[in-house]
Write a protein that holds these residues in place. Sequence first.
Motif, mmCIF file in Angstrom:
data_model
loop_
_atom_site.group_PDB
_atom_site.id
_atom_site.type_symbol
_atom_site.label_atom_id
_atom_site.label_comp_id
_atom_site.label_asym_id
_atom_site.label_seq_id
_atom_site.Cartn_x
_atom_site.Cartn_y
_atom_site.Cartn_z
ATOM 1 N N GLY A 34 4.034 39.154 -16.399
ATOM 2 C CA GLY A 34 5.232 39.068 -15.588
ATOM 3 C C GLY A 34 5.584 40.391 -14.932
ATOM 4 O O GLY A 34 5.063 41.452 -15.293
ATOM 5 N N ASP B 40 5.862 35.104 -11.412
ATOM 6 C CA ASP B 40 6.842 35.987 -10.774
ATOM 7 C C ASP B 40 6.481 36.354 -9.330
ATOM 8 O O ASP B 40 6.965 37.347 -8.785
ATOM 9 C CB ASP B 40 7.062 37.269 -11.590
ATOM 10 N N GLU C 120 9.624 36.535 -7.121
ATOM 11 C CA GLU C 120 10.452 37.710 -7.437
ATOM 12 C C GLU C 120 9.812 38.979 -6.889
ATOM 13 O O GLU C 120 10.493 39.837 -6.308
ATOM 14 C CB GLU C 120 10.650 37.826 -8.948
ATOM 15 N N THR D 272 11.589 30.495 -12.113
ATOM 16 C CA THR D 272 12.481 30.890 -13.203
ATOM 17 C C THR D 272 12.739 29.716 -14.136
ATOM 18 O O THR D 272 12.703 29.868 -15.362
ATOM 19 C CB THR D 272 13.807 31.433 -12.632
#
Length: 194
Positions: free
Chosen positions: A20, A91, A94, A147
Amino acid sequence: MRHHRDDVVRHAIDVLDAYGLADLTMRRLAGELDVRPSALYHHFRDKQSLLAAVADELLRRGARPPVSTAWDEQVVEICSGLRDALLAYRDGAELVSTVIAFGLGASRPYDDLVAALGPAGLGDELTPTAARTLLHLVLGHTLDEQTHLQAGSAGAIGDEPRPRSDFTAGLGLVVDGIRLRAVARGSARLDQGA
């Protein structure tokens, strides 16, 4: 052992996918590559520049040439391809969101959307806004999906994985709105010229 910049980026993607974004550190990456952290600074001035290179590589790997010629179909292709590229890596949304927010890179999706929206007739003032709106939809929706999935997998929430995504429907709503605005803008120009 000396590594090339591309090797470092590829390995950083592996670390991102395994651990991550929060655990993609220069120290961890150096340990995985069996080098000192200072060796990574020969390729990247700081962690942010490494993250920018990783984001650009994720986007490069997920890039697909457009098939459609109509602007609205190209926009859907670009947004869907971006979502797929982000979902391919832990991720991913993000990471790319962060890099874009910091102005460090990952600009290709925005540039592609601006180019696709050109024939829509929004004009120079609305085309960038439409491109950013589409980009924010993709990034936000994908971040939410990732998420939720990761929180469920970690047992942090009791929710089951969502049965299906409403991404396509939401994207359709935004594209319909852009199309309507473009038509209204074209009608207003015709009225002014008459």
